[in-house]
Design a protein around this motif. Structure first.
Motif, PDB file in Angstrom:
ATOM      1  N   THR A  96       0.844  -1.194   0.000  1.00 13.62           N
ATOM      2  CA  THR A  96       0.000   0.000   0.000  1.00 13.62           C
ATOM      3  C   THR A  96       0.881   1.247   0.000  1.00 13.62           C
ATOM      4  O   THR A  96       2.102   1.175   0.221  1.00 13.62           O
ATOM      5  CB  THR A  96      -0.908   0.039   1.242  1.00 13.62           C
ATOM      6  N   ARG A  98       0.846   3.576   2.262  1.00 13.30           N
ATOM      7  CA  ARG A  98       1.378   3.719   3.624  1.00 13.30           C
ATOM      8  C   ARG A  98       2.588   2.797   3.845  1.00 13.30           C
ATOM      9  O   ARG A  98       3.589   3.197   4.442  1.00 13.30           O
ATOM     10  CB  ARG A  98       0.268   3.393   4.625  1.00 13.30           C
ATOM     11  N   GLN A  99       2.494   1.587   3.325  1.00  8.81           N
ATOM     12  CA  GLN A  99       3.596   0.633   3.520  1.00  8.81           C
ATOM     13  C   GLN A  99       4.867   1.081   2.802  1.00  8.81           C
ATOM     14  O   GLN A  99       5.973   0.869   3.301  1.00  8.81           O
ATOM     15  CB  GLN A  99       3.169  -0.760   3.045  1.00  8.81           C
ATOM     16  N   TYR A 122       2.057  -3.246  13.663  1.00  5.85           N
ATOM     17  CA  TYR A 122       1.627  -1.864  13.530  1.00  5.85           C
ATOM     18  C   TYR A 122       2.730  -0.911  13.943  1.00  5.85           C
ATOM     19  O   TYR A 122       3.652  -1.282  14.661  1.00  5.85           O
ATOM     20  CB  TYR A 122       0.380  -1.632  14.378  1.00  5.85           C
ATOM     21  N   ARG A 128       3.764   6.284  13.513  1.00  8.87           N
ATOM     22  CA  ARG A 128       2.483   6.483  12.817  1.00  8.87           C
ATOM     23  C   ARG A 128       2.252   7.975  12.549  1.00  8.87           C
ATOM     24  O   ARG A 128       1.846   8.368  11.466  1.00  8.87           O
ATOM     25  CB  ARG A 128       1.329   5.897  13.641  1.00  8.87           C
ATOM     26  N   ASP A 132       1.806   9.500   8.948  1.00  7.39           N
ATOM     27  CA  ASP A 132       0.560  10.215   8.645  1.00  7.39           C
ATOM     28  C   ASP A 132       0.841  11.649   8.200  1.00  7.39           C
ATOM     29  O   ASP A 132       0.216  12.158   7.269  1.00  7.39           O
ATOM     30  CB  ASP A 132      -0.349  10.258   9.888  1.00  7.39           C
ATOM     31  N   ALA A 144      -4.054   6.169   1.306  1.00  7.11           N
ATOM     32  CA  ALA A 144      -2.997   5.548   2.122  1.00  7.11           C
ATOM     33  C   ALA A 144      -3.074   4.028   2.127  1.00  7.11           C
ATOM     34  O   ALA A 144      -2.044   3.352   2.185  1.00  7.11           O
ATOM     35  CB  ALA A 144      -3.066   6.079   3.552  1.00  7.11           C
ATOM     36  N   ASP A 145      -4.284   3.459   2.076  1.00  2.00           N
ATOM     37  CA  ASP A 145      -4.410   2.006   2.175  1.00  2.00           C
ATOM     38  C   ASP A 145      -4.647   1.340   0.821  1.00  2.00           C
ATOM     39  O   ASP A 145      -4.993   0.157   0.765  1.00  2.00           O
ATOM     40  CB  ASP A 145      -5.513   1.652   3.184  1.00  2.00           C
ATOM     41  N   ARG A 146      -4.466   2.103  -0.245  1.00  2.00           N
ATOM     42  CA  ARG A 146      -4.593   1.493  -1.587  1.00  2.00           C
ATOM     43  C   ARG A 146      -3.276   0.832  -1.990  1.00  2.00           C
ATOM     44  O   ARG A 146      -2.192   1.316  -1.670  1.00  2.00           O
ATOM     45  CB  ARG A 146      -4.944   2.579  -2.623  1.00  2.00           C
ATOM     46  N   TYR A 147      -3.396  -0.259  -2.744  1.00  2.00           N
ATOM     47  CA  TYR A 147      -2.199  -0.918  -3.266  1.00  2.00           C
ATOM     48  C   TYR A 147      -1.649  -0.095  -4.428  1.00  2.00           C
ATOM     49  O   TYR A 147      -2.412   0.453  -5.235  1.00  2.00           O
ATOM     50  CB  TYR A 147      -2.517  -2.341  -3.713  1.00  2.00           C
TER      51      TYR A 147
END
Ligand SMILES: Nc1ncnc2c1ncn2[C@@H]1O[C@H](COP(=O)(O)OP(=O)(O)OP(=O)(O)O)[C@@H](O)[C@H]1O
Length: 256
Positions: A96, A98-99, A122, A128, A132, A144-147
């Protein structure tokens, strides 16, 4: 003028009998945005790859913060503060947004936590918060959480910049950052780069075909032609330089 954070001194790169870069000096003052431009085959990519460590020059030195790094690997240079993006996007499709940022941050700040990254733990609260904050400053919170595989090119390029910034570089090298972007996406990218320069101790180097982006964004521009520097100055100085105009005839139009 601020002291140089990065310098190429007398760099020469030969490919067989071809001199791709011929005794070129290139200075990046601290907190500046410097453009490297020139017609096709001028030697821009070769100099860029020499600075980031993928090409070893036949002569000359790359100096970061006063220390020669010419013999260091790209990874070692990255640890000392030279970060780069790639012309062809090099994101991991199954991570993602974020990753990507978290991974880059941990490689730089908390290598001991990489194992936890792989195991999917986490972030600590401070971590975080930092991730963020960076995502938010680039307008990436909503994705943020999309691949990465599902992102449009324009967003992917911003993720590349976010990932590079997560390493807290002293110099960020951008290889054709606007390639494939439409005008709105290019404007957004320019805003992000200006904001990064304003809010961080960071210098930026752009190798870019989009001259209007370079002339609008950069403090200084260096022009190469046939492996040699033919001009260096402010965007206005470079745009009006007859040698630059002559070099671009038959290539792309100078000016915006
Ligand atoms: N690996 C290589 N082997 C042989 N010649 C090369 C190699 N890489 C680049 N060259 C040659 O070196 C010269 C400079 O190439 P370079 O890619 O640095 O130019 P450039 O300014 O980045 O061009 P472009 O805008 O087309 O990307 C060109 O003549 C090119 O053909």
């Amino acid at each position: 003028m601020t002291a140089a954070v990065l310098e190429a001194r007398g760099v020469t790169v030969r490919f067989g009998g071809l001199v791709a870069v011929n005794n070129v000096d290139f200075v990046v003052p601290g907190n500046a945005i410097v453009g490297l431009v020139g017609p096709n085959g001028a030697g821009k990519t070769t100099l860029f790859e020499t600075i980031s460590g993928f090409i070893t020059p036949n002569a000359g030195d790359i100096v970061l913060g006063g220390e020669p790094v010419t013999r260091l690997s790209p990874q070692a240079r990255a640890r000392r503060g030279i970060s780069r993006t790639f012309q062809r996007m090099e994101l991991f499709p199954e991570l993602t947004v974020r990753q990507h940022v978290l991974l880059s941050r941990r490689v730089t700040h908390r290598p001991s936590r990489l194992r936890e990254f792989v195991l999917g733990s986490y972030e600590a609260p401070a971590e975080r918060e930092a991730v963020d904050g960076l995502l938010s400053s680039l307008g990436l919170t909503d994705v943020a959480d999309r691949y990465a595989a599902t992102l449009p090119l324009g967003v992917g390029r911003l993720v590349e910049v976010a990932r590079s910034l997560a390493a807290d570089p002293r110099v960020l090298l951008l290889d054709e950052p606007s390639s494939g972007l439409d005008e709105t996406e290019t404007d957004r990218l320019a805003e992000v780069l200006l904001d990064a320069r304003k809010t961080r101790e960071l210098a930026l180097v752009l190798v870019e075909h989009n001259l209007s982006l370079v002339l609008g964004l950069c403090d200084e521009v260096q022009v190469l032609d046939f492996g040699e520097t033919i001009a260096r100055g402010t965007p206005a100085e470079v745009r009006d330089d007859p040698r630059v105009q002559a070099a671009y005839i038959g290539d792309v139009e100078v000016g915006a």
